[in-house]
Design an enzyme around this catalytic site. Structure first.
Site, mmCIF file in Angstrom:
data_model
loop_
_atom_site.group_PDB
_atom_site.id
_atom_site.type_symbol
_atom_site.label_atom_id
_atom_site.label_comp_id
_atom_site.label_asym_id
_atom_site.label_seq_id
_atom_site.Cartn_x
_atom_site.Cartn_y
_atom_site.Cartn_z
ATOM 1 N N PRO A 86 144.928 -35.847 -105.170
ATOM 2 C CA PRO A 86 145.581 -37.018 -104.439
ATOM 3 C C PRO A 86 146.847 -36.986 -104.234
ATOM 4 O O PRO A 86 147.370 -37.905 -103.238
ATOM 5 C CB PRO A 86 144.957 -38.280 -105.269
ATOM 6 N N ARG A 130 135.045 -24.476 -87.707
ATOM 7 C CA ARG A 130 134.706 -24.834 -86.235
ATOM 8 C C ARG A 130 135.990 -24.478 -85.255
ATOM 9 O O ARG A 130 135.599 -24.506 -84.194
ATOM 10 C CB ARG A 130 134.293 -26.190 -86.124
ATOM 11 N N GLU A 163 141.773 -35.045 -115.090
ATOM 12 C CA GLU A 163 143.085 -35.730 -114.550
ATOM 13 C C GLU A 163 143.941 -34.525 -113.774
ATOM 14 O O GLU A 163 145.026 -35.057 -113.091
ATOM 15 C CB GLU A 163 144.061 -35.902 -115.934
ATOM 16 N N ASP A 194 138.234 -32.414 -78.945
ATOM 17 C CA ASP A 194 137.548 -33.263 -80.027
ATOM 18 C C ASP A 194 138.701 -34.394 -80.271
ATOM 19 O O ASP A 194 140.126 -34.182 -79.898
ATOM 20 C CB ASP A 194 137.890 -32.409 -81.631
#
Ligand code: 4FV
Length: 251
Positions: A88, A152, A115, A167
């Protein structure tokens, strides 16, 4: 390109290569996906690679030594590769990052657990990426997301090369609405323009729809774009329609 994923759960990550475009990419030789079990580098009979975080408080940390040995083994195995840690605390992963990474000869993806990883491994890491501002139990799902988004984009993988180019996000905008058979479904018809065979009109309609969706749902994306004259003209039309309550979809 070669991707090796360092993880405590290889059996989870390997699932991504059994379906969809990652499977096609592997079958067509565009991508080689391998996993490496971090526990193989534990150096102890319990195969433990985590320890309590210094300074107190809850949580465990993946230790520097086993992770470093795994990184070194991965580099020896797949050759030149960018080392990417999933967490994160990373830069936000997006289509631009997928495009950049798809051009690399190799990637080594580190899946955090607990963690996270010992900070002393940071000098070996080229890039830290986050798939979103939320906390997962591990970096495996983010790694699978990245593998799928890259697969892709690799040459020869998507049946119609243009698909990746059209896309969502490929032009920085959200994608336009899509419709398929039947032409009328429970009384609702497909927008006439899509049945017209007028490819110029269809292209314009799709561009306008993508702009409208982006304006209404993700205006933040517009801040990062340099719109051309056609896009600006369409945006003005959209704003006028929004102000005067018309739905541009039926055009
Ligand atoms: C994550 C994310 C993520 C945090 C604790 C693994 C977990 C554990 N990774 N984007 N969001 N990782 O939540 O990439 O170390």
């Amino acid at each position: 390109m070669k991707i090796e994923v360092l993880t405590l759960f290889p059996e989870l990550v390997e699932q991504v290569a059994k379906f969809g475009m990652p499977r096609v990419a592997v079958e067509r030789g565009a991508m080689q996906l391998s996993t490496r079990q971090l526990r193989d580098y534990s150096g102890n009979r319990w195969r433990r690679v985590d320890e309590r975080t210094f300074g107190g408080g809850p949580g465990m940390v993946i230790q520097a030594e086993p992770l470093t040995q795994a990184i070194e083994a991965a580099k020896a195995s797949i050759g030149p590769a960018k080392v990417v840690s999933l967490s994160p605390q990373g830069e936000r992963f997006d289509q631009r990052w997928a495009e950049r990474l798809s051009a690399e000869p190799g990637l080594i993806l580190i899946c955090g657990r607990y963690e996270g990883i010992d900070e002393r491994v940071a000098p070996q890491i080229d890039l830290e990426l986050s798939v979103g501002d939320f906390v997962l139990s591990g970096g495996e799902l983010p790694a699978m997301v990245i593998v799928d988004s890259i697969a892709r984009l690799l040459p020869g993988v998507l049946g119609h090369e243009a698909s990746a180019a059209s896309d969502s996000f490929s032009n920085g905008l959200l994608d336009h609405p899509h419709y398929s058979r039947p032409e009328v479904w429970r009384g609702e018809a497909v927008p006439e323009v899509l049945m017209s065979g007028d490819h110029a009109a269809i292209r314009r309609w799709r561009l306008k729809q993508g702009l409208e969706r982006t304006l209404l749902r993700r205006p933040d994306l517009l801040n990062e774009l340099k719109l051309d004259a056609e896009q600006l003209k369409l945006l003005r039309e959209i704003v006028n329609e929004q102000l005067h309550g018309q739905d541009g979809r039926s055009e």
